[in-house]
Design an enzyme around this catalytic site. Structure first.
Site, PDB file in Angstrom:
ATOM      1  N   ARG A  38       0.831  -1.209   0.000  1.00 25.80           N
ATOM      2  CA  ARG A  38       0.000   0.000   0.000  1.00 25.80           C
ATOM      3  C   ARG A  38       0.870   1.266   0.000  1.00 25.80           C
ATOM      4  O   ARG A  38       0.465   2.296  -0.532  1.00 25.80           O
ATOM      5  CB  ARG A  38      -1.008  -0.001   1.159  1.00 25.80           C
ATOM      6  CG  ARG A  38      -2.178   0.939   0.918  1.00 25.80           C
ATOM      7  CD  ARG A  38      -3.238   0.836   1.994  1.00 25.80           C
ATOM      8  NE  ARG A  38      -4.331  -0.070   1.677  1.00 25.80           N
ATOM      9  CZ  ARG A  38      -5.393   0.257   0.946  1.00 25.80           C
ATOM     10  NH1 ARG A  38      -5.528   1.466   0.447  1.00 25.80           N
ATOM     11  NH2 ARG A  38      -6.341  -0.634   0.722  1.00 25.80           N
ATOM     12  N   GLU A  63     -10.115   5.648   7.157  1.00 24.97           N
ATOM     13  CA  GLU A  63      -8.683   5.934   7.132  1.00 24.97           C
ATOM     14  C   GLU A  63      -8.278   7.234   6.446  1.00 24.97           C
ATOM     15  O   GLU A  63      -7.374   7.927   6.929  1.00 24.97           O
ATOM     16  CB  GLU A  63      -7.939   4.765   6.453  1.00 24.97           C
ATOM     17  CG  GLU A  63      -7.996   3.479   7.242  1.00 24.97           C
ATOM     18  CD  GLU A  63      -7.464   2.306   6.439  1.00 24.97           C
ATOM     19  OE1 GLU A  63      -8.169   1.837   5.532  1.00 24.97           O
ATOM     20  OE2 GLU A  63      -6.333   1.887   6.711  1.00 24.97           O
TER      21      GLU A  63
HETATM   22  N1  MTE Z   1     -12.463   4.788  14.542  1.00 26.04           N
HETATM   23  C1  MTE Z   1     -12.508   4.454  15.841  1.00 26.04           C
HETATM   24  N2  MTE Z   1     -13.274   5.187  16.663  1.00 26.04           N
HETATM   25  N3  MTE Z   1     -11.801   3.392  16.330  1.00 26.04           N
HETATM   26  C2  MTE Z   1     -10.993   2.646  15.524  1.00 26.04           C
HETATM   27  O1  MTE Z   1     -10.351   1.700  15.996  1.00 26.04           O
HETATM   28  N4  MTE Z   1     -10.121   2.285  13.248  1.00 26.04           N
HETATM   29  C3  MTE Z   1      -9.839   2.911  11.957  1.00 26.04           C
HETATM   30  C4  MTE Z   1     -11.095   3.566  11.392  1.00 26.04           C
HETATM   31  N5  MTE Z   1     -11.704   4.406  12.380  1.00 26.04           N
HETATM   32  C5  MTE Z   1     -10.914   2.987  14.143  1.00 26.04           C
HETATM   33  C6  MTE Z   1     -11.699   4.073  13.688  1.00 26.04           C
HETATM   34  C7  MTE Z   1      -9.338   1.977  10.972  1.00 26.04           C
HETATM   35  S1  MTE Z   1      -7.705   1.592  11.002  1.00 26.04           S
HETATM   36  C8  MTE Z   1     -10.144   1.423  10.014  1.00 26.04           C
HETATM   37  S2  MTE Z   1      -9.526   0.400   8.836  1.00 26.04           S
HETATM   38  C9  MTE Z   1     -11.571   1.707   9.958  1.00 26.04           C
HETATM   39  O2  MTE Z   1     -11.989   2.542  11.033  1.00 26.04           O
HETATM   40  C10 MTE Z   1     -12.321   0.373   9.988  1.00 26.04           C
HETATM   41  O3  MTE Z   1     -13.681   0.510  10.061  1.00 26.04           O
HETATM   42  P1  MTE Z   1     -14.605   0.730   8.763  1.00 26.04           P
HETATM   43  O4  MTE Z   1     -14.134  -0.218   7.741  1.00 26.04           O
HETATM   44  O5  MTE Z   1     -15.945   0.455   9.281  1.00 26.04           O
HETATM   45  O6  MTE Z   1     -14.371   2.157   8.356  1.00 26.04           O
HETATM   46  N1  LUZ Z   2      -5.537  -4.604   5.579  1.00 27.28           N
HETATM   47  C1  LUZ Z   2      -5.275  -5.520   4.632  1.00 27.28           C
HETATM   48  C2  LUZ Z   2      -5.683  -3.315   5.282  1.00 27.28           C
HETATM   49  O1  LUZ Z   2      -5.127  -6.687   4.957  1.00 27.28           O
HETATM   50  N2  LUZ Z   2      -5.203  -5.123   3.352  1.00 27.28           N
HETATM   51  C3  LUZ Z   2      -5.339  -3.847   2.971  1.00 27.28           C
HETATM   52  O2  LUZ Z   2      -5.257  -3.534   1.790  1.00 27.28           O
HETATM   53  C4  LUZ Z   2      -5.579  -2.885   3.964  1.00 27.28           C
HETATM   54  N3  LUZ Z   2      -5.706  -1.593   3.663  1.00 27.28           N
HETATM   55  C5  LUZ Z   2      -5.918  -0.710   4.625  1.00 27.28           C
HETATM   56  C6  LUZ Z   2      -6.011  -1.137   5.928  1.00 27.28           C
HETATM   57  N4  LUZ Z   2      -5.891  -2.428   6.250  1.00 27.28           N
HETATM   58 MO1  MOS Z   3      -7.351  -0.350   9.548  1.00 33.50          MO
HETATM   59  S1  MOS Z   3      -5.317  -0.140   9.458  1.00 33.50           S
HETATM   60  O1  MOS Z   3      -7.441  -1.149   8.061  1.00 33.50           O
HETATM   61  O2  MOS Z   3      -7.469  -1.603  10.634  1.00 33.50           O
END
Ligand code: MTE
Ligand code: LUZ
Ligand code: MOS
Length: 758
Positions: free
Chosen positions: A304, A706
């Site tokens: 990524r 993200e």
């Molecule tokens: N928001 C909160 N409050 N807590 C979390 O742990 N994780 C982040 C983001 N927002 C997180 C967060 C990450 S790393 C990801 S990948 C996404 O939430 C995952 O959730 P989603 O796929 O429902 O957006």
């Molecule tokens: N996790 C994963 C991830 O396994 N593959 C991905 O492409 C990715 N991208 C963002 C966050 N977590």
């Molecule tokens: Mo988020 S780094 O994809 O858990």
């Protein structure tokens, strides 16, 4: 619509791992972890611990019934050290005792004899020694070597960016309960129920159908629990298997900080070439990723980094190479942005470098190189780009030039406080880059009282995914959200789940839920057609708890319809499967169409630096963000604000420090500074990008988890601009050397002070 958990959170009634009522006879685990970062394990003495008060059992590698292995991608990560130790904090033995305190106390009585081996903490040193976890990866577009020959300006340099502690409020933990015939029920604070299920099966030797993993919610994951809940689940599972008693382990904060991996630090070399009109013609970059002592998720994180190494810019000639370097640190892992932010930091550094040398604003170079519709990413996907629209809409609303003029005026009359402004576009691809992971399932039951239960593989961790899934079901059935309950992520109800990650949980699980609900709705409307004597099903809809015919309410309400359907033996349950269409990626050519769509945005960040003390404040973050069409603005704004603050923290104040022996020095909240309420920018303004494009998101509501973190990167460059301003005018900083300030994040107050007076 507010997050469904908000009331129970505020009342302290939400259930986390540590709140689960315990079964009688529960034991507590604690690990003894390696005091050395690298060495040959000569012996381990558990004798005194084993005979200590309350200790039921001490477990080392040789006791495992299954395989001593939890590495998901590369089998290079033992559950318990065996033969060698590879990082400080590596689990070596498990003490199982009658109470948490006794387990911890006894674990401290274990000693190990370890013959030291050389400790490597620097990824460049690891690469030079050939310590690569997987072969290097490369993206090529055009011919950068040839293109550099025709550039009016070429600049090269180095950029370093440090790691980041996840600091989820809830630490890692597991509660493992034996079930009949040797099975296990695992409560885990994990983003990946199936990831944990596989790891547990591997270390216990059980088949997957004997292991149930259940996740109520997490007190934050941020990527830290995508893969790294495995160790603690494995430890409790093994302990429960060997003692035949329930075993719990919830890590202390310092155990968690010491033993778990973090965001990957990177060191990178860049070379950027521009023509006389400031068009970036060529870009070469080499990334050295500090992967830590085991593979974990490092290869996809590295990938990524490559996917996002040109951020929102179109560059016709790109060569990007990346090395996955093995060091003697805890294995680094997923963290919001998953390597993308590190790739973006490097190109933004290269642009800042060029801007400084050419005496132009970075924004001018950025603006001239934004991706347009139809441009090709270095990985072959053709952009449906809103990079330019988000930049211009953001600029029209917030006026970058005005902010710059205000800062200039302030700076002209202020000697020891300087303001800096920076603008930054962001482009983030949505989908797991490993195509097979882009699938999800949903199980929906409508009960005879009309209430609806939904189960998916999505893990709620504060990001509001359960609220969004409930909204999907409520909308499909025309019900109030109070009629819908989203249940735990559980591997018996939903199998083979992808982790909740890649910002894709709402899209994948929401779409599956929509499909399941619509299948039930269609069966119900078929029956309703007879009940309300409609001509055709297409005339009917479900709204506000009633059947509507051609937009008019009928007398048939939801509850009656549901009960009638049950009596008519209509199936009121559905299990649906969704797989993102149209995506692919081929690593043999490093080309494809890996992302369902991209999220675009542009942020303007302003800071004030106190040039006597090196301190700074972030005055504002103003962004134009691409929501598609948000299905929940309260949740999405929360994600943007949280992401920005987490990004600012990474870029400015959070400093992970390991010493040369591989020991974590920033191992507590007293030595690791995360943003608190006082470090939140005085103003965060969010302008939704106006667009009428269709996308593959659930209800067109784009993933938001993200991407906003990367707006925080602009703060680094805003501080840098303020520092440069001071160095221009203040006598102590008047050095005439032509070397640019090093690009070395985070820009902590200490580093700011050094830069001001270098
Ligand atoms: N928001 C909160 N409050 N807590 C979390 O742990 N994780 C982040 C983001 N927002 C997180 C967060 C990450 S790393 C990801 S990948 C996404 O939430 C995952 O959730 P989603 O796929 O429902 O957006
Ligand atoms: N996790 C994963 C991830 O396994 N593959 C991905 O492409 C990715 N991208 C963002 C966050 N977590
Ligand atoms: Mo988020 S780094 O994809 O858990």
């Amino acid at each position: 619509m507010r997050n469904l958990d908000s009331k129970s959170h505020v009342r302290g009634e939400s259930v986390y791992l540590d709140d689960i009522p315990l079964v009688q006879g529960t034991l507590y685990a604690c690990v003894f972890d390696s005091p050395a970062a690298h060495g040959k394990l000569i012996s381990i003495d558990t004798g005194e611990a084993a005979t200590s008060e309350g200790v039921v059992r001490v477990i080392t590698a040789k006791d495992l019934i299954g395989e001593n292995q939890i590495g998901g991608i590369v089998p290079d990560e033992p559950l318990l050290a065996d033969g060698e130790v590879h990082f400080q904090g590596q689990p070596m033995a498990i003490v199982v005792a009658a109470s948490e305190e006794l387990a911890r106390k006894s674990a401290r009585k274990i000693t190990a004899q370890i013959a030291p081996l050389p400790v490597i903490t620097d990824p460049r040193v690891a690469a030079a020694n050939g310590e690569l976890i997987v072969p290097p990866k490369k993206f090529v577009l055009g011919d950068s070597a040839a293109a550099f020959a025709n550039c009016a300006h070429v600049f090269e340099g180095r950029a370093d960016v440090n790691g980041q502690e996840h600091l989820y409020i809830e630490t890692q933990g597991t509660y493992a309960v034996p079930t009949e015939n040797g099975g296990l029920k695992i409560h885990s604070s994990t983003q990946g129920p199936t990831v944990v299920q596989r790891a547990v099966c591997r270390v216990t030797g059980l088949p997957m159908h004997q292991v149930e993993v259940d996740v109520q919610r997490l007190g934050g994951g941020f990527g830290g629990k995508e893969d790294q809940a495995n160790a603690w689940a494995g430890i409790c599972a093994v302990a429960a298997q060997l003692t035949k008693r329930p075993v719990k382990y919830a890590l202390h904060r310092m155990e968690d900080m010491r033993m778990t991996g973090k965001r990957h630090p990177y060191s990178a070399d860049y070379r950027i070439g521009l023509d006389k009109d400031l068009k970036i013609v060529a870009y070469e970059v080499t990334f050295y990723q500090n992967a830590g002592a085991a593979c974990d998720l490092s290869p996809p994180v590295l990938e990524r980094t490559l996917f996002h190494c040109t951020n929102s810019y179109f560059i016709s000639h790109v060569t990007a190479t990346a090395f996955c370097c093995r060091t003697n640190l805890p294995p680094n892992t997923a963290f919001r942005g998953f390597g993308g932010p590190q790739g973006m930091f490097v190109i933004e550094s290269a642009i800042a470098h060029a801007a400084e040398k050419l005496g132009v604003a970075a924004a001018e170079i950025q603006r001239k190189n934004l991706l347009d519709d139809g441009d090709e990413f270095p990985y072959g996907q053709i952009a449906e780009s809103d990079a330019i629209t988000s930049w211009t809409q953001g600029d029209e609303k917030y006026d970058f030039a005005k902010h710059q003029t205000d800062a200039d005026e302030f700076n002209a009359s202020s000697k020891y406080f300087k303001k800096g402004v920076a603008m930054m576009p962001v482009c983030f691809g949505i989908s797991f880059t490993k195509t097979p992971m882009n699938q999800a399932r949903s199980l929906v039951h409508v009960y005879t009282d009309g209430s609806v239960a939904v189960s998916t593989g999505a893990v709620e961790m504060g990001q509001g995914v359960n609220t969004k899934i409930a909204q999907v079901a409520a909308k499909a059935f025309g019900l109030d959200i109070s009629q819908v309950k989203v249940h735990t992520a559980n591997t018996l109800r939903i199998a083979n789940t992808s982790p909740t990650a890649a910002s894709a949980a709402a899209d994948l699980n929401g779409k599956a839920t929509q499909m399941a609900c619509e299948a039930i709705r269609d069966r119900l409307l078929c029956l309703a057609k007879d009940l309300v004597e409609a001509e055709k099903v297409e005339d009917l809809s479900l709204e506000n708890g009633f059947v509507f015919r051609n937009g008019e309410r009928t007398s048939l309400d939801w509850q009656t319809l549901v009960m009638d359907a049950h009596l008519e033996r209509v199936n009121l349950s559905e299990h649906s499967h969704y797989a993102t269409p149209g995506i692919n990626f081929d690593w043999s050519t490093a080309k494809g169409h890996p992302f369902a769509y991209h999220v675009y945005g542009t942020a303007i960040v302003g800071v004030t630096v106190d040039c006597l003390r090196g301190r700074y404040e972030v005055d504002y973050v103003k962004c134009c963000h691409d929501f598609g069409s948000s299905m929940n603005t309260a949740v999405d704004h929360g994600q943007i604000e949280g992401g920005i603050v987490q990004g600012l923290g990474w870029m400015t104040m959070e400093e992970v420090v390991y010493d040369a022996e591989g020991r974590l020095r920033s191992n507590a909240l007293s030595t690791y500074k995360v943003p608190d309420i006082y470090s939140v920018p005085k103003e965060i303004a969010i302008l939704p990008l106006e667009t009428d494009r269709e996308n593959l998101a659930v209800f067109n509501s784009k993933a938001v988890g993200e991407p906003p973190l990367m707006y925080g990167i602009a703060a680094y460059f805003a501080i840098r601009n303020a520092v440069a301003e001071f160095r221009k005018t203040a006598p102590p900083a008047a050095d005439s050397d032509s070397v640019v300030l090093p690009f070395d994040a985070p820009f902590t107050p200490e580093k700011v002070l050094m830069a001001l007076y270098r």
